[in-house]
Design a protein around this motif. Structure first.
Motif, PDB file in Angstrom:
ATOM      1  N   ASP A 430       0.877  -1.176   0.000  1.00  0.00           N
ATOM      2  CA  ASP A 430       0.000   0.000   0.000  1.00  0.00           C
ATOM      3  C   ASP A 430       0.911   1.222   0.000  1.00  0.00           C
ATOM      4  O   ASP A 430       1.297   1.751   1.054  1.00  0.00           O
ATOM      5  CB  ASP A 430      -0.893  -0.021   1.245  1.00  0.00           C
ATOM      6  N   GLU A 435      -0.799   3.462  -6.478  1.00  0.00           N
ATOM      7  CA  GLU A 435      -2.113   4.113  -6.426  1.00  0.00           C
ATOM      8  C   GLU A 435      -2.934   3.848  -7.684  1.00  0.00           C
ATOM      9  O   GLU A 435      -4.135   3.559  -7.616  1.00  0.00           O
ATOM     10  CB  GLU A 435      -1.927   5.627  -6.236  1.00  0.00           C
ATOM     11  N   ARG A 438      -4.740   0.362  -7.772  1.00  0.00           N
ATOM     12  CA  ARG A 438      -5.754   0.007  -6.766  1.00  0.00           C
ATOM     13  C   ARG A 438      -7.144  -0.127  -7.373  1.00  0.00           C
ATOM     14  O   ARG A 438      -8.014  -0.793  -6.805  1.00  0.00           O
ATOM     15  CB  ARG A 438      -5.782   1.056  -5.656  1.00  0.00           C
ATOM     16  N   CYS A 443      -5.743  -6.427  -7.939  1.00  0.00           N
ATOM     17  CA  CYS A 443      -4.615  -5.841  -7.204  1.00  0.00           C
ATOM     18  C   CYS A 443      -4.924  -5.894  -5.709  1.00  0.00           C
ATOM     19  O   CYS A 443      -5.870  -5.249  -5.238  1.00  0.00           O
ATOM     20  CB  CYS A 443      -4.379  -4.400  -7.646  1.00  0.00           C
ATOM     21  N   THR A 445      -3.491  -5.007  -2.141  1.00  0.00           N
ATOM     22  CA  THR A 445      -2.457  -4.232  -1.455  1.00  0.00           C
ATOM     23  C   THR A 445      -2.446  -4.564   0.034  1.00  0.00           C
ATOM     24  O   THR A 445      -3.481  -4.866   0.630  1.00  0.00           O
ATOM     25  CB  THR A 445      -2.669  -2.727  -1.640  1.00  0.00           C
TER      26      THR A 445
END
Length: 573
Positions: A430, A435, A438, A443, A445
């Motif tokens: 993360d 970004e 996401r 995906c 994280t």
């Protein structure tokens, strides 16, 4: 007209301090302190000087409380009394060509070239192909040419080229095999030298001179800070009508890992601010993982090699027919250097060896730290199988279901985007660099080591979702090019005549005011940088390679240039 007395020394100092405020801010002198200095210099005689300088009947203007406004009025009245008309910046290029009657031209300048499979070699190449695809503008890709000895150090599998023409053929064949269409753009070369300690190619001489004046319209600088650390030559924004910088690399993150990294990072941070402000009109940062730079916005303007999207479509079609697409488990792929996520990977696997009992990871990569990485994994008895690096699109990798990427030094990991395009799960940190990813359901994280274990188990126990058409498009180079056109203002620049010859005398509206504050400061920064990079001793003290202020004899022979002792580029200020 009433005679206006000339500016006195305090007024000149006040104007200089105010115009230098952004530069002083870079040195740690706050704007409020600069304002107090200006007020102190102007306060003693401001009313007397303004009353004497303004024509009769306009004295009411003196009642303005703002020191800055009063100083502007004073300077404007002096300039008006002399009949002066401002026609450009102090360091502007009034000879820049007006291209309003010609087809627009885009020059993409980058810091690496194939067959070195690095982001700044691959992504600018695709950008050139897709910008040239619609044929609305001419495109030139400018890449570094390395002499034979440097090629042997950089290019894989002992691959070298005896001429730029031979390397250009290799680049075009590689590209067209992947995009599926004939890429109609020019490829040119500038002299470059490989710096072993930085594993980077440094320009030798003035890179801007390898784009002719008649084609100097729009410049895209891939890694503008890298290109301009030691740039001693023409100012990009003087030669070109619009200059866009694209930040690829989180240099501060890499530098912090070195000896005395914190101190080095401090200086590099300010130098990056300096050169990007001085040489760019707009800066695009691929993610928030990069340094915050002047004139910058965040946008992912990179796409995925089309072959990865085709692989993903083929695997999705096989799944619809009920076939098993993913027969293998998890893998990691990346250059085998500690900064590429290997330290984080080994830490996670070693701390949670018991929690991940039975979990096996295949790792593909080559690099300078390969021996150390393998030795540490073996010493910790990790269930990791190391293999030689290979193309991510290799058939042997299609069957993996989960791509593990714990790296936090990337700006925007190309391998992550490729894995998503192939329909795989991606387990990643993360982190601002992830970004953009996401938004994809595949995906996963994680924020903590415990969360990493949970996400790995989730991915291994389930099946990834097929990509929707919208998700596939957002990963494509068509979408990336559209985002680039919008966020770089290139869509406006290409359609507007106001950007053409912006520094030419015909295009500049005359004004009785002094140069724009930002232009003044940017010009001053560029001029100071030009002076500093002209001194060989200072260049060497700041880490430059010896002999990179101008190109050498070998480059002149390879690129058919004038010998270095004869060539004398006109840098012009």
């Amino acid at each position: 007209m009433q005679e206006v007395p000339p500016l006195d020394l305090p007024e000149l100092l006040a104007y200089f301090v105010r115009q230098s405020s952004p530069f002083l801010d870079q040195l740690g002198i706050r704007k409020d302190l600069s304002d107090k200095i200006v007020e102190s210099l102007c306060s003693k005689r401001k009313n007397e000087l303004l009353l004497r300088s303004l024509p009769t009947g306009e004295s009411s203007i003196v009642e303005a409380d703002n020191i800055s406004d009063e100083l502007d009025l004073r300077i404007a009245s002096v300039l008006q009394s002399t009949g002066h008309s401002y026609e450009g910046g102090i360091w502007g290029d009034s000879s820049k060509r007006d291209l309003s009657d010609r087809k627009r031209h885009v020059a993409i300048v980058t810091t690496a070239s194939l067959p070195w499979m690095t982001g700044t070699a691959v992504n600018p190449l695709f950008r050139a192909a897709y910008l040239a695809k619609n044929a609305e503008q001419d495109v030139t890709l400018l890449v570094p040419w390395l002499c034979k000895s440097d090629q042997e150090l950089v290019y894989p599998n002992n691959l070298t080229f005896s001429s730029p023409e031979e390397q250009e053929l290799y680049i075009r064949n590689w590209l067209e095999e992947r995009v599926g269409f004939k890429a109609n753009f020019n490829i040119s070369f500038y002299p470059g030298k490989f710096q072993k300690c930085r594993r980077s190619i440094i320009p030798a001489g003035d890179t801007s001179q390898f784009i002719s004046s008649k084609d100097a319209d729009i410049a895209i600088l891939e890694e503008p800070e890298h290109l301009n650390w030691y740039h001693h030559g023409k100012r990009w924004t003087d030669k070109f009508n619009h200059v866009v910088g694209i930040v690829h690399t989180n240099y501060l993150e890499y530098i912090k890992r070195e000896r005395n990294g914190a101190l080095q990072a401090f200086f590099v941070k300010h130098i990056n601010n300096w050169v990007t402000r001085a040489y760019c009109d707009k800066v695009l940062r691929l993610s928030a993982a990069t340094q915050d730079l002047p004139k910058s916005v965040i946008c992912n303007v990179h796409g995925v090699n089309p072959k990865f999207l085709r692989i993903g479509e083929e695997l999705a079609a096989e799944r619809e027919l009920g076939q098993q697409c993913f027969s293998k488990g998890a893998y990691f792929l990346g250059k085998m250097v500690w900064a590429k996520g290997y330290k984080e990977l080994i830490d996670l696997l070693s701390k949670h060896k018991n929690d991940l009992d039975g979990f096996k990871l295949d790792v593909y990569g080559n690099g300078e730290d390969a021996h150390e990485v393998k030795s540490m994994a073996q010493r910790l008895n990790l269930n990791v199988n190391f293999m030689k690096g290979r193309d991510h699109a290799d058939n042997s990798l299609h069957g993996y279901k989960v791509f593990i990427n714990p790296s936090v030094s990337d700006v925007l990991c190309t391998a992550t985007a490729e894995a998503l395009a192939m329909g795989k799960f991606v387990v990643c940190a993360d982190h601002p660099s992830n970004e953009f990813f996401r938004a994809f359901p595949n995906c996963l994280t994680y924020k903590t080591p415990e969360d990493f274990v949970a996400k790995v188990k989730e991915a291994m126990a389930s099946e990834p979702q097929p990509l929707t058409p919208e998700q596939r498009y957002s990963l494509s180079w068509e979408a990336a090019t559209q985002r680039f056109m919008e966020y770089s203002d290139l869509d406006k620049v290409l359609k507007s005549d106001s950007y053409l010859g912006r520094h030419s005398r015909n295009a500049m509206k005359k004004s009785i005011s002094l140069p724009n504050l930002n232009e003044m400061v940017d010009g001053g920064l560029a001029f100071a940088h030009y002076c500093l990079t002209g001194n060989e001793f200072l260049r060497l003290c700041t880490g430059a390679m010896p002999g990179t202020r101008e190109y050498g004899k070998e480059h002149s022979e390879d690129l058919h240039l004038l010998p270095p002792e004869v060539e004398s580029p006109i840098y012009g200020w």
